[in-house]
Design an enzyme around this catalytic site. Sequence first.
Site, short mmCIF file in Angstrom:
data_model
loop_
_atom_site.label_atom_id
_atom_site.label_comp_id
_atom_site.label_asym_id
_atom_site.label_seq_id
_atom_site.Cartn_x
_atom_site.Cartn_y
_atom_site.Cartn_z
N HIS A 156 27.90 35.46 55.75
CA HIS A 156 27.47 33.90 56.13
C HIS A 156 28.68 33.16 56.09
O HIS A 156 28.87 31.86 55.62
CB HIS A 156 26.64 33.14 55.17
CG HIS A 156 25.21 33.63 55.15
ND1 HIS A 156 24.04 33.29 55.85
CD2 HIS A 156 24.62 34.92 54.60
CE1 HIS A 156 23.14 34.11 55.91
NE2 HIS A 156 23.40 35.29 54.88
N TYR A 215 24.83 35.54 43.81
CA TYR A 215 25.60 34.16 44.06
C TYR A 215 26.36 33.63 43.23
O TYR A 215 27.45 33.36 43.33
CB TYR A 215 24.33 33.20 44.58
CG TYR A 215 23.52 33.78 45.94
CD1 TYR A 215 22.85 35.04 45.68
CD2 TYR A 215 23.67 33.22 47.23
CE1 TYR A 215 22.19 35.61 46.96
CE2 TYR A 215 22.98 33.75 48.09
CZ TYR A 215 22.25 34.60 48.24
OH TYR A 215 21.78 35.25 49.37
N ASN A 260 16.69 32.24 55.46
CA ASN A 260 17.13 32.83 56.80
C ASN A 260 16.21 32.10 57.88
O ASN A 260 14.98 31.73 57.48
CB ASN A 260 17.01 34.07 56.89
CG ASN A 260 18.58 34.75 56.31
OD1 ASN A 260 19.56 34.04 56.04
ND2 ASN A 260 18.45 36.21 55.93
FE1 HDD Z 1 22.52 36.26 50.82
C1 HDD Z 1 25.08 34.26 50.99
C2 HDD Z 1 20.60 34.25 52.67
C3 HDD Z 1 20.06 38.65 50.79
C4 HDD Z 1 24.30 38.11 48.52
N1 HDD Z 1 22.69 34.59 51.84
C5 HDD Z 1 23.83 33.55 51.83
C6 HDD Z 1 23.67 32.62 52.66
C7 HDD Z 1 22.43 32.63 52.77
C8 HDD Z 1 21.92 34.08 52.44
C9 HDD Z 1 21.75 31.44 53.75
C10 HDD Z 1 24.70 31.44 52.56
C11 HDD Z 1 24.49 30.31 51.84
C12 HDD Z 1 25.53 29.06 52.25
O1 HDD Z 1 25.23 28.53 53.28
O2 HDD Z 1 26.61 28.87 51.57
N2 HDD Z 1 20.65 36.39 51.50
C13 HDD Z 1 19.96 35.44 52.18
C14 HDD Z 1 18.50 35.87 52.49
C15 HDD Z 1 18.44 37.09 52.10
C16 HDD Z 1 19.83 37.44 51.47
C17 HDD Z 1 17.55 34.82 53.03
C18 HDD Z 1 17.27 37.90 51.77
C19 HDD Z 1 16.09 37.49 51.79
N3 HDD Z 1 22.12 37.82 49.75
C20 HDD Z 1 21.04 38.86 49.82
C21 HDD Z 1 21.04 40.02 49.03
C22 HDD Z 1 22.33 39.73 48.48
C23 HDD Z 1 23.04 38.59 48.82
C24 HDD Z 1 20.15 41.01 48.92
C25 HDD Z 1 23.02 40.73 47.35
C26 HDD Z 1 22.37 41.29 46.61
N4 HDD Z 1 24.33 36.13 50.00
C27 HDD Z 1 24.87 37.01 49.13
C28 HDD Z 1 26.07 36.59 48.48
C29 HDD Z 1 26.36 35.32 49.46
C30 HDD Z 1 25.16 35.09 50.25
C31 HDD Z 1 27.36 37.66 48.75
C32 HDD Z 1 27.83 35.17 50.14
C33 HDD Z 1 28.42 33.95 49.73
C34 HDD Z 1 27.71 33.25 48.86
O3 HDD Z 1 26.30 33.97 48.51
O4 HDD Z 1 27.69 32.23 48.34
O5 HDD Z 1 26.10 36.23 47.23
#
Ligand code: HDD
Length: 714
Positions: free
Chosen positions: A80, A367, A153
């Site tokens: 993202h 996160y 999402n």
């Molecule tokens: Fe995630 C970012 C949505 C599964 C780990 N995720 C992130 C963002 C969104 C989502 C919208 C961007 C937020 C922003 O604008 O800063 N992610 C989802 C959705 C998921 C999902 C709807 C499934 C239902 N994500 C998911 C899993 C993991 C992560 C299973 C890890 C186990 N997501 C992350 C992260 C991020 C992230 C690596 C990257 C940047 C951040 O968090 O701040 O932690």
Amino acid sequence: MRLRKTAAKNPPTSLKSESLEAFRMHPEGQRLTTDQGIPISETDNSLKAGVRGPTLLEDFHFREKMMRFDHERIPERVVHARGTGAHGYFQVYKSLEKYTQARFLTDPSLRTPVFVRFSTVGGSRGSADTVRDVRGFATKFYTPEGNFDLVGNNMPVFFIQDGIKFPDFVHSVKPEPHNEIPQASSAHDSLWDFVSLVPETAHMVMWLMSDRAIPRSLRMMEGFGVHTFRLVNAEGKATLVKFHWKPLLGMHALVWDEAQKLSGKDPDFHRRDLWEAIEAGNFPEFELGLQLIPEEDVLKYGFDLLDATKVLPEEQVPVQRVGKLTLDRNPDNFFAETEQVAFCVANVVPGIDFTNDPLMQARLFSYLDTQLTRLGGPNFAEIPINRPLAPVHNHQQDGFMRQAIPTSRANYHPNSLGGGCPFLANPKEAFNHLQERVDGRKIRARSESFNDHFSQATMFFKSLTQPEQEHLIAALEFEVSKVERAEIRERVVNQILVNIDMGIATRVARAVGVAPPKPVKPPKAGKKVKNTVESSPALSMDNTVKDSIKTRKVAALVAEGFAGKELAHVRKRLESEGAIVEVVGPSLSPVKGDDGDTVVPLKTYLTASSVMYDAVYVPGGARSVEMLKKVPLAVDFVREAFVHCKPLALSGEAGTLLDTAGVAQLAPAPPAKGVDAALGVVRSVKTETKGFSQLFVSAIAAHRHWAREAPPPA
Ligand code: HDD
């Protein structure tokens, strides 16, 4: 300086905006200084020993300016990374106290400030907006009881069931490790290798191949919390809940060819669209929808509600619209707000709780962890955009970039030196984790109730209209054709697609050079979970609202001698319905119409392109039309709008542009008299024919005219 219309129109009235005011820098009328406040009168020459001599170490202004520049970048989000944000507010329609104690859902008089960040998932920060991808829809509610982040999402399901596979999935979809190719695209070997080996991806891959993955606008897509959450009322009673965002402008998509061209013509297409809509006062609106399910029904619908690869069809549990999100203010600064905002699934308020969905459980860790690195230390909750409006008091201390200055001598609990403060909150107002009974063997395994990976993928496909199904198959053909390894293409067809639909598998096999698949054996009795519905019309974007042309962009293509009165008339009509009309001409100099009046084009054939618009209009006027025919870029406008199934309005002589564009044989016959709008091509025999504008308005509201597409191969 460019005037910020919304800033002027909407002075910072929300509590969050007021709280940000203390941090806003207003340079108007201020002198230039160093970070220490020392006034600076010269910033273009470094301090030297003689005008041709070496720069001196003593030049603190130079060193500070360079040091700050050298460290401007922070790590981009691991997923993202590309995103755009907006401020707004949320208001619930009527109290939901029966289900939750969360104040922002029980007090209809409360306008809760929010910050929303939309994003793509796979691409890096500078990648294009219109790639085929999932869109993030993350909302931070600054509630009186602390921050609630709904990190969702634009698709209601996910690729995997257990978060432990997230690193594997993300590695596979990101550019490949050896050459970092391709950027922001899933059309490559490693993603499809993963998909072919991990059948739980099947349902989400169908969504990714559908038109949902190429939205027309961030304002015109749905949002989903994906997981099943819990609402908990003041008596401690829990209800399972699925969160939805419903866009009031309906859901609309681009065409894949258009999306790819836009990536070059305007990589900022979605970001610009959101920014301009808010600046113009066309505030995006989404209704919050809830599907409420009694706890005991967790397995009632033929699948496990803890499995994030499944949807709960709206036809089975209707989505109740309970409140509205309005985005009414662009950020003042991209980095300070949109880049530094930190969402976390674990940020919940009293009245909202988690479930044991193993995908959600992993997110509860990830996160907070990723933000430590991305934002440089543990104090990121003190960055202005992340600060809750609710007061913060605890014994957390120190670390990089600490902003608050604790004044008490007591930094531990319990204490007497600080009078016991901060004191423990009244349990009635505090966050209380739901006392869910949990017992079981320690085990690294998946529940049987998560076993069926294909039934809902099939249901999703069956829920689409025929044009949508064709788009999905074409997307699969495109993506899998790009896979270099034949054995991966073969596995995608024979391990995944055959289990979803033999028709899809056969078509894709032919397109990607795989032998026609053999019918699969029906799964062993008891393994396949029966879909409780065969199709869910709510999943089709074609069933969305199509009653408005508000904020749609229309290009009016002109050259010297265009039908002046007609342009004025059509323009007025479209604008009165809320559309935006942009005149595109040979240059930015005034162009004279056949009535002697002039218009000043906003864009030219060189700077604009049909893919940037929802519809194209060419006024009549023999001289103008003849000139347009001689300009290939102008002819391309008409050709592309036709091929992308967009509404086209060609009055009088302009109808002949379809011949020049080489698409006349695909278009319906021109009208013999009056006006006609077959297949979304509005044509008239003469200019200014009665009803022309009305037909055009209806054609734009319908969004795209898929019947123009070539029929599928026999
Ligand atoms: Fe995630 C970012 C949505 C599964 C780990 N995720 C992130 C963002 C969104 C989502 C919208 C961007 C937020 C922003 O604008 O800063 N992610 C989802 C959705 C998921 C999902 C709807 C499934 C239902 N994500 C998911 C899993 C993991 C992560 C299973 C890890 C186990 N997501 C992350 C992260 C991020 C992230 C690596 C990257 C940047 C951040 O968090 O701040 O932690």
